[in-house]
Design an enzyme around this catalytic site. Sequence first.
Site, short mmCIF file in Angstrom:
data_model
loop_
_atom_site.label_atom_id
_atom_site.label_comp_id
_atom_site.label_asym_id
_atom_site.label_seq_id
_atom_site.Cartn_x
_atom_site.Cartn_y
_atom_site.Cartn_z
N LYS A 91 -4.88 -53.74 34.60
CA LYS A 91 -5.53 -54.20 33.40
C LYS A 91 -5.84 -55.58 33.26
CE LYS A 91 -4.33 -54.17 28.26
NZ LYS A 91 -3.39 -53.86 27.32
N SER A 114 -0.69 -49.95 22.76
CA SER A 114 -1.99 -49.93 23.53
C SER A 114 -1.61 -49.17 25.07
CB SER A 114 -1.94 -51.38 23.97
OG SER A 114 -2.71 -52.19 23.07
N SER A 144 -5.38 -51.22 23.35
CA SER A 144 -6.26 -52.16 24.08
C SER A 144 -6.44 -51.88 25.59
CB SER A 144 -5.51 -53.49 24.01
OG SER A 144 -4.15 -53.70 24.73
N1 GLN Z 1 -3.61 -51.93 18.28
C1 GLN Z 1 -2.49 -53.01 18.15
C2 GLN Z 1 -3.20 -54.20 17.71
O1 GLN Z 1 -4.03 -54.36 17.78
C3 GLN Z 1 -1.60 -52.78 19.42
C4 GLN Z 1 -2.28 -53.63 20.54
C5 GLN Z 1 -1.50 -53.56 21.71
O2 GLN Z 1 -0.46 -52.97 21.82
N2 GLN Z 1 -1.78 -54.60 22.70
O3 GLN Z 1 -2.50 -55.24 17.77
#
Ligand code: GLN
Length: 494
Positions: free
Chosen positions: A77, A182, A158
Amino acid sequence: MLTDFSIAAAAKGLRNRAFSARELTQAHLHAIDALNPRINAYITVTPELALAQADTADKALAAGEAGPLAGIPLAIKDLFCTEGVRTTAASKILSPFIPPYESTVTAQLKRDGAVFLGKSNLDEFAMGSSNMTSAFGPVENPWKRRGDDDTILVPGGSSGGSAAAVAARMALGATATDTGGSIRQPASFCGIAGIKPTYGRCSRYGVVAFASSLDQAGPVARNVEDCAILLNSMAGYDPKDSTSANIAVPDFAAAVGRGVKGLKIGIPREYRPEGLSAEIEALWQQGMAWLRDEGAEIVDVSLPHTKYGLATYYIVAPAEASSNLARYDGVRFGARVEGHDLGDLYERTRAAGFGAEVKRRIMIGTYVLSAGYYDAYYLRAQKLRTLILRDFTDAFRTVDALLTPTTPTAAFAAGENMDDPVTMYLNDIFTVTANIAGIPGLSVPAGLDGKGLPLGLQILGRPFDEETVFAVGGSIERAAGFAALPRIRAGVAL
Ligand code: GLN
């Protein structure tokens, strides 16, 4: 095809010399060449580096000195700093950034012989649930609704690039991070497995910070055992991260086949929000039946503060993000837009460098931390955090793990949920509480919805008891026998 192997099977094949690490890497690079222009799972592909690492792995294998991941091709990532390889966090502001150091997690994967194919796409600074906020363009989910090859679905976020790369067979596994879901939500949307370990299990050193008290690194892979194998390499105490836990790392892979006989599995009553699809409710019931058949006892539990989870998360996460992102000022690293004085340089750099969602989070974060509103928002969120943790602590006095759906819906179409950030945030309803409480959570592909899209079940466990989480996940996986494949994958382009 070489790209279809699990990590466990590929490691065996490499050791038996059935194929070389170079061949395995080349097969993945070909898949990336063929599919990435469409799927956009990688922001940066590093073929020369990957082949050099593969050759090193082949030498180590021949000499009998290979590490546990020797020759295993992974996606990283693009939130993990990789020495000498551009690391963007999918943001314009970091687009020219080449880190002079390596994150601890990726250093450990390298130590164990892994091959890095490239840097996978994500929502900008990991803020999102759809991969639509990347400055490097959206990622396409390789799955399609049955009979509908046209609608482009999101891979979740994400870590959407990591999940799509693994699902489409452009990598055997990938690193990911999870601040509010995410790892688990994109795993669920893409029909693969992913675990967010206990907060402190993996070092955050060299991982671009979003919300430091919630961020955790973890793996995504095509099955539970592969996640365990990767986590064994990624986890461990790191003196460079003061929040990393000095606790021995058990053999996670050994726990996967342990079974659930005698375990008590809790079903949280509050995980039934309005609008939960009937299919997901049915799959959840199925999961309970599978575990009961394997000898577990299913117990109703209550986590009364669940309803405050999202509100708490969307105060704490932006607050920490607004502070963490203050460092991107155009002075020390990343992109710069010149100005007529220092303040103007900051403003122009940040206005041009950050996307809309990141700006929204910075504004929410600075608002909830501001003198007049701190007590009303941030302080109350911190109090709720304690109550949410207490809910879990109480539940884990009577049960060994919890079973819930991972997401309230299957993958949605690109562009859906974009006009209203609140509906987008609802995606995280089942996942954020694990980050708020710091407990481990695993998503396992368990079935398909009526349109043929994958759905995941989530297993939550006690802090530092990933072994039980893996044991329950392994049982669900064996019972589900999930074998469906995404429409787009190596060798099968649209
Ligand atoms: N969807 C969540 C956010 O937008 C979690 C994102 C994440 O876990 N990095 O913050």
